[in-house]
Design an enzyme around this catalytic site. Structure first.
Site, PDB file in Angstrom:
ATOM      1  N   CYS A 331       0.816  -1.209   0.000  1.00 35.55           N
ATOM      2  CA  CYS A 331       0.000   0.000   0.000  1.00 35.55           C
ATOM      3  C   CYS A 331       0.853   1.264   0.000  1.00 35.55           C
ATOM      4  CB  CYS A 331      -0.969  -0.001   1.176  1.00 35.55           C
ATOM      5  SG  CYS A 331      -0.167  -0.207   2.787  1.00 35.55           S
ATOM      6  N   HIS A 793      -1.199   0.773   7.458  1.00 34.07           N
ATOM      7  CA  HIS A 793      -1.778   0.849   6.117  1.00 34.07           C
ATOM      8  C   HIS A 793      -1.744   2.282   5.606  1.00 34.07           C
ATOM      9  CE1 HIS A 793      -4.096  -0.606   2.766  1.00 34.07           C
ATOM     10  NE2 HIS A 793      -5.076   0.260   2.984  1.00 34.07           N
TER      11      HIS A 793
END
EC number: 3.4.19.12
Length: 837
Positions: A331, A793
């Site tokens: 990510c 994330h």
């Protein structure tokens, strides 16, 4: 009419070797893949993958350029679908459900169990435009051997994943040479044992030297820990511990070496555990491993895929709205790429364009940075791959250290908020596997499947693009260099407080890294466990960079002694795209932890710079320049701020690193600034090298670049004179030297500078602009959730140019962002991207 060429051509070909990359999943120059009706053509000479689309014709282009005339067309067809991992079927209307409710981790079935393959041999000698299909080849044994070799080979995508995890966890000298002090200690059964220093009964680490039980540090996912295992190591020096709850009957477990500060393997773990009365065959795993915790953590971070009304946010499809599938902890890369390709410089440079594919001189497109950037640009901008998923699940592939592939399925619930509310289907996204493998090649961190720092990757990617640009003469001119929009210069003014002489130095930068002060607020009655911090204005953080700083013990070349000096840094120029990196770190339980400090942006998300914030440029009337070179007779040793040095050493950093951090940050009393410098330079190859004394031969010799550094830059196409001058201009920093070379393409290096601390560059050669007032509008920001930038994330929010609406890019999910969530997330962003308007 049958082909008369293939028989002879086949005799010259061999199946792929184990070490060869076989690009059979998708085209190496676009994201067309083997699941499409036309399939993918794999060259039987070099195993490049090319699409047969009439518009892009990458397979025929490769055949014409390479002279490789036979290819194997592969089309993959999914077999009848097995029940979903969630145990639920689709809605009757065929649409997948809306709410994400269940997580399942299962071992991936073999490819042949999930798909059927249709293959055909194609000859490009018979037909150079579309290739002639050779039906009669099915009876040829050599063709069958080649086809089997290609289909059974480890594809390039899977090969990259496996390489990324190879030897990820290895033994170290401390596990291999472990000496046990066995005194009859027996460990209590699972559930009854507790930490020797507190009452915790989980997250327990057993010292394999003496059998001491200590709790670990606080871990992802709310795992409690007070760090008593680490305290035991600091007191005893016993380096190796094992996490009790992760021991399996096969002898597997989480083993950690505190001396190496990393996870390690203990090849003799069964015997070492038996010394304390532990029979591994009688145990079962009761706690999650560190890898499992990280995977779970990365999947569980929710970046508001629902609005304030509880409804799922609207998925978006079309040009500039294609997601990037998560390749497993990727990510950080996806958020950076989405932001870059939202900028005109990258869109214009790497947008849909067929000319490079036809003229590229790199034999394999998978090895060409330019090809892969154009592939990513085409994938994200064209809109061809922006469409809803065909099924109702998302999946993320992970390769565990054992090389066993796991597919994490995020299943969707069949429940709906309302009977008449349609289900939400997100996009599938494209998989930039080839790009990731190439950009990360040879890098100790970016070549792995671990989570990385988005800001570090941004810098690494810019450097990679600039290095690759050496082979393109047009990349060094005008707007052809897409990375040029980030470059700006700073001017550092240093003035001796004794003789009042001054010295100026300019540096080229791409990111404005600002420290964010942490002022903790009283805890809230509603959330007593949550730490809260006072708001900080972004403009105040930027202004803080230009505050004068007093340096004690400066070795003045004019005074020939250690004196006080004042250092101040200002912007020499401003970039087209102003990137701000918000540094919010603190050492918590001996671990660098990201703090959620709210940053308040100016009104309308705009930054404005005036003439007063820009340096006037070089020596001013009435100022006297300090003599060139270092002090002839300076102090024998550097003088360090004792309180700051003690604070850093108390945190566990080695002495030489603490001293270097203090020197780099002005040798003041601010241990926090030095600590942040340490976090950013832990991987420097010379971080543990001795510090040369101030003045004298040691300092002078440090100005002379090494032969290896000069050779490295010469290999990139620069002359030895250019390489030497660039290294001298940048203090021997190879990365900065590359940037300097790109910013000084006309400098032959014939007249190398005599010092590394003053720049001879005139203001018109500096990147960026001095024009003021300079107004910037927020274009996008990258947010991060998690305790550290190396876990958690990342997502990107990007403002659309035409509508002004915000779009959230969360891996493959692209949705219209909720206004309230954008307003809140902007406060906690990690990277801000402002465009000059």
């Amino acid at each position: 009419m049958s082909c008369v060429h293939y028989g002879t051509l086949l005799t010259r070909l061999e199946p792929p070797r184990l070490s060869q990359s076989v690009h059979r999943e998708e085209c190496t120059q676009c994201f067309d893949n083997q699941n499409l009706e036309q399939g993918i053509d794999v060259c039987l000479s070099c195993f490049n993958g090319g699409c047969v689309n009439a518009e892009r014709h990458h397979a025929s282009t490769h055949a014409a350029k390479s002279g490789h005339k036979l290819s194997l067309n592969i089309r993959r067809i999914a077999k009848e679908k097995a029940p979903s991992p969630s145990g639920r079927e689709r809605d009757e209307d065929g649409e997948p459900p809306a709410k994400m409710t269940k997580l399942a981790i299962a071992e991936e079935p073999k490819e042949e169990e999930k798909y059927d393959f249709v293959t055909r041999l194609r000859c490009w000698t018979c037909d150079s435009t579309e290739g002639k299909i050779i039906e009669e080849a099915e009876a040829n044994p050599k063709y069958q051997s080649l086809k089997t070799g290609v289909l059974q080979s480890l594809s390039s995508a899977r090969q990259s994943e496996v390489k990324a995890w190879e030897e990820e966890i290895t033994p170290c000298e401390h596990t291999l040479m472990l000496e046990q002090l066995v005194d009859g200690t027996h460990i209590a059964p699972s559930g009854l044992a507790h930490c020797n220093s507190c009452d915790l009964t989980s997250n327990l680490w057993l010292c394999l030297t003496c059998g001491s039980l200590g709790c670990g540090r606080q871990q992802f996912g709310g795992v409690s820990g007070n760090g008593h295992g680490l305290s035991h190591f600091e007191q005893s020096g016993h380096p190796v511990s094992v996490k009790l709850g992760t021991i399996t009957p096969e002898g597997g477990a989480d083993v950690y070496c505190y001396a190496c500060n990393d996870a390690k393997e203990d090849p003799d773990l069964k015997r070492h555990l038996a010394s304390f009365g532990i029979n591994v065959q009688s145990l079962s795993k009761t706690e999650k491993s560190m890898t499992e915790l990280q995977i779970e953590q990365n999947l569980n971070y929710d970046f508001s895929l629902t609005g304030d009304d509880g409804k799922a946010l609207q998925p978006l499809f079309g040009p500039n709205l294609t997601g990037l599938s998560n390749l497993g902890n990727s990510c950080y890369m996806a958020s950076v790429l989405q932001t870059l390709f939202a900028l005109p410089s990258f869109q214009n440079r790497y947008g849909p364009d067929q000319t490079h594919a036809e003229t590229c001189t790199v034999p394999l497109p998978a090895d060409c940075v330019e090809c892969q950037l154009r592939k990513v640009g085409d994938g994200l901008l064209s809109g061809r791959y922006s469409h809803p998923r065909k099924d109702g699940t998302s999946h993320i592939d992970f390769f565990m250290p054992s090389k066993r592939k796991l597919t994490v399925h995020v299943a969707a619930s069949q429940e709906k908020d309302k009977e008449d509310e349609p289900s939400v289907v997100f996009g599938e996204g494209v998989k930039p596997m080839t790009f990731k493998a190439l950009v990360g090649k040879g890098h100790a961190e970016f070549s792995t499947m671990r989570q990385q720092d988005a800001e570090e990757f941004f810098g690494h990617l810019l450097e990679t693009i600039r290095r690759d640009g050496v082979k393109f003469t047009d990349r060094l001119a005008g707007d052809k260099d897409a990375t040029k929009v980030f470059s700006y210069a700073t001017e550092q003014r240093l003035q001796c407080q004794q003789c009042h002489g001054v010295r100026y130095r300019t540096d080229t930068m791409d990111v404005v890294s600002v420290s964010v002060p942490a002022t903790e607020l009283p805890k809230s009655a509603d959330e007593p466990e949550k730490r809260r911090y006072a708001d900080v204005a972004l403009t105040a953080c930027i202004e803080g960079l230009q505050v004068p700083e007093v340096l004690d013990g400066y070795s003045c070349p004019g005074c020939k002694m250690g004196v006080a000096a004042v250092k101040q840094t200002k912007f020499a120029t401003l970039p087209e795209v102003f990137v701000v990196h918000a540094k919010k770190f603190q050492l918590v339980n001996w671990v660098p932890t990201k703090l959620d400090i709210p940053i308040i942006l100016p009104e309308n998300d705009q930054l404005v710079f005036t003439e007063a914030q820009i340096a006037k440029g070089g020596l001013q009337p009435g100022e006297v320049a300090l003599p060139e070179g270092d002090a002839a007779q300076g102090p024998a040793q550097h003088q360090f701020n004792e309180s700051a040095l003690e604070a850093l050493q108390a945190m566990g950093f080695p002495l030489v690193r603490c001293q270097k951090a203090l020197l780099a940050t002005g040798n003041g009393s601010d241990a926090e600034a030095a600590m942040e410098w340490l976090f950013g330079h832990m991987e420097d190859p010379d971080i543990d090298d001795p510090i040369p004394p101030p003045g004298g031969a040691g300092a002078s010799s440090a100005n002379e670049p090494s032969a290896d550094q000069i050779a490295m830059l010469a290999d990139m196409g620069f002359t030895s004179a250019q390489a030497k001058k660039a290294l001298q201009e940048t203090g021997g920093n190879a990365e900065r030297a590359v940037e300097w070379l790109f910013n000084h393409p006309d400098d032959t290096g014939d007249e190398a500078p005599t010092t590394t601390t003053s720049s001879s560059s005139s203001s018109d050669t500096l990147p960026g602009s001095k024009s003021t007032p300079a107004r910037y509008q927020l274009k996008g920001f990258i947010s991060h959730k998690g305790p550290s930038v190396h876990s958690g994330h990342y997502v990107a929010h990007i403002r659309q140019r035409e509508s002004g609406e915000w779009v959230l890019f969360n891996d493959e999910k692209v949705v219209r962002a909720d206004v309230e969530s954008v307003r809140e997330l902007k406060k906690f962003a990690y990277l801000y991207f402002f465009e000059r308007v």
